[in-house]
Design a protein around this motif. Structure first.
Motif, mmCIF file in Angstrom:
data_model
loop_
_atom_site.group_PDB
_atom_site.id
_atom_site.type_symbol
_atom_site.label_atom_id
_atom_site.label_comp_id
_atom_site.label_asym_id
_atom_site.label_seq_id
_atom_site.Cartn_x
_atom_site.Cartn_y
_atom_site.Cartn_z
ATOM 1 N N MET A 1 28.413 -22.335 30.441
ATOM 2 C CA MET A 1 28.658 -22.948 28.938
ATOM 3 C C MET A 1 29.797 -22.339 28.362
ATOM 4 O O MET A 1 30.500 -21.559 28.817
ATOM 5 C CB MET A 1 27.637 -22.238 28.101
ATOM 6 N N LYS B 1 28.477 -26.765 30.220
ATOM 7 C CA LYS B 1 27.956 -27.462 29.322
ATOM 8 C C LYS B 1 28.617 -26.770 27.957
ATOM 9 O O LYS B 1 28.911 -25.624 28.091
ATOM 10 C CB LYS B 1 26.472 -26.777 28.954
ATOM 11 N N VAL C 1 29.064 -26.537 23.882
ATOM 12 C CA VAL C 1 28.244 -26.180 22.744
ATOM 13 C C VAL C 1 29.030 -25.918 21.575
ATOM 14 O O VAL C 1 30.028 -25.334 21.632
ATOM 15 C CB VAL C 1 27.011 -25.344 22.632
ATOM 16 N N SER D 1 21.224 -30.916 20.364
ATOM 17 C CA SER D 1 20.448 -30.302 21.370
ATOM 18 C C SER D 1 18.990 -30.084 20.914
ATOM 19 O O SER D 1 18.253 -29.579 21.637
ATOM 20 C CB SER D 1 20.998 -28.793 21.655
ATOM 21 N N ASN E 1 25.730 -30.263 21.808
ATOM 22 C CA ASN E 1 26.234 -30.031 23.208
ATOM 23 C C ASN E 1 27.124 -31.360 23.816
ATOM 24 O O ASN E 1 26.760 -32.505 23.221
ATOM 25 C CB ASN E 1 25.111 -29.582 24.047
ATOM 26 N N THR F 1 22.565 -30.346 28.364
ATOM 27 C CA THR F 1 21.936 -29.724 27.319
ATOM 28 C C THR F 1 21.442 -28.323 27.350
ATOM 29 O O THR F 1 21.121 -27.943 28.480
ATOM 30 C CB THR F 1 20.536 -30.491 27.178
ATOM 31 N N VAL F 2 21.580 -27.239 26.530
ATOM 32 C CA VAL F 2 21.227 -25.997 26.630
ATOM 33 C C VAL F 2 19.944 -25.919 25.884
ATOM 34 O O VAL F 2 19.467 -26.725 25.210
ATOM 35 C CB VAL F 2 22.349 -25.049 25.884
ATOM 36 N N TYR G 1 21.005 -20.864 24.767
ATOM 37 C CA TYR G 1 22.070 -20.526 23.543
ATOM 38 C C TYR G 1 21.951 -19.233 22.918
ATOM 39 O O TYR G 1 23.011 -18.508 22.626
ATOM 40 C CB TYR G 1 21.675 -21.816 22.485
#
Length: 179
Positions: free
Chosen positions: A65, A98, A100, A131, A146, A150-151, A156
Motif C-alpha cells: 500500500m 493499492k 489510499v 473503500s 483507494n 481495495t484495502v 488500513y
C-alpha cells in the motif's frame, strides 16, 4: 512539471502551503512531518516548474500500500490541473500497490460542505473509489478512498499504526466509524 526531492530553501514555502491547505485538525505538527521525512518513514515529492513550487505530496509506502498523507497545491495556481498531475505521478510510480488517502466525510451540515463535496469529486474524477471505510478521530470524520485495489479495514488500520507509530496512533484516536 518536474518532481524532485525537497530543497532546503523550499521548506518555508512548503510549510506555508501546508498551513493554508489543511484545517488545523488534519495537520500533524510540522516538525513531526519533517522528522518522518528525515527518518525516511514518509516521502516528500515536490512538484515544480522552473523555480516555482507548484505543490507537494507526502506519502508513506507500507507493504502493498501507499498512503497519500498530504497532497497540496499552492493557492496561487489551483484549478489548473496540477493536483491531477501530482496524483497521476504518484499512481504511476506505484502501479502494483493499492493507493489510499483520507478525505473529510461529506456532510450536508458541515460548514465546508461544498469544499468536501468538490474534494471528493476531484479524487473520484482521478480514478479513486470509496473503500467503504469511514474513520473518526482527532482529525474528524473521514472517508478512505483507494486506487488500484481495495484495502480492508484491517489493512488500513495497520497502515495507520505504521505511519503514525504507537504513541501518535493512540493520540490520534483513530477508530472505525459506522457507515
Amino acid at each position: 512539471m518536474e518532481f524532485t526531492s525537497v530543497k532546503k530553501q523550499q521548506w518555508s514555502e512548503i510549510k506555508e502551503i501546508y498551513m493554508e491547505a489543511f484545517p488545523k485538525c488534519e495537520r500533524k505538527p510540522f516538525f513531526l512531518l519533517r522528522q518522518s521525512i528525515k527518518r525516511k518513514k514518509a516521502v516528500l515529492a515536490v512538484a515544480e516548474e522552473g523555480n516555482q513550487l507548484l505543490g507537494f505530496t507526502v506519502f508513506v509506502v507500507y507493504k502493498d500500500m501507499v498512503m497519500i498523507d498530504y497532497l497540496a497545491v499552492s493557492s496561487k495556481i489551483r484549478s489548473r490541473g496540477t493536483g491531477s498531475r501530482i496524483l497521476e505521478h504518484i499512481c504511476g510510480q506505484f502501479p502494483d500497490k493499492k493507493i489510499v488517502l483520507l478525505i473529510e466525510r461529506v456532510d450536508d451540515m458541515a460548514e465546508n460542505c461544498q469544499q468536501r463535496t468538490a474534494r471528493r469529486r476531484f479524487y473520484l474524477k482521478n480514478g479513486f473509489t470509496s473503500s467503504g471505510i469511514f474513520i473518526t478521530g482527532a482529525g474528524g470524520d473521514m472517508e478512505v478512498l483507494n486506487y488500484g485495489g481495495t484495502v480492508s479495514q484491517e489493512e488500513y488500520m495497520d497502515l495507520q499504526r505504521y505511519a503514525l507509530g504507537k504513541l501518535f496512533f493512540r493520540l490520534s484516536r483513530i477508530q472505525l466509524a459506522e457507515v
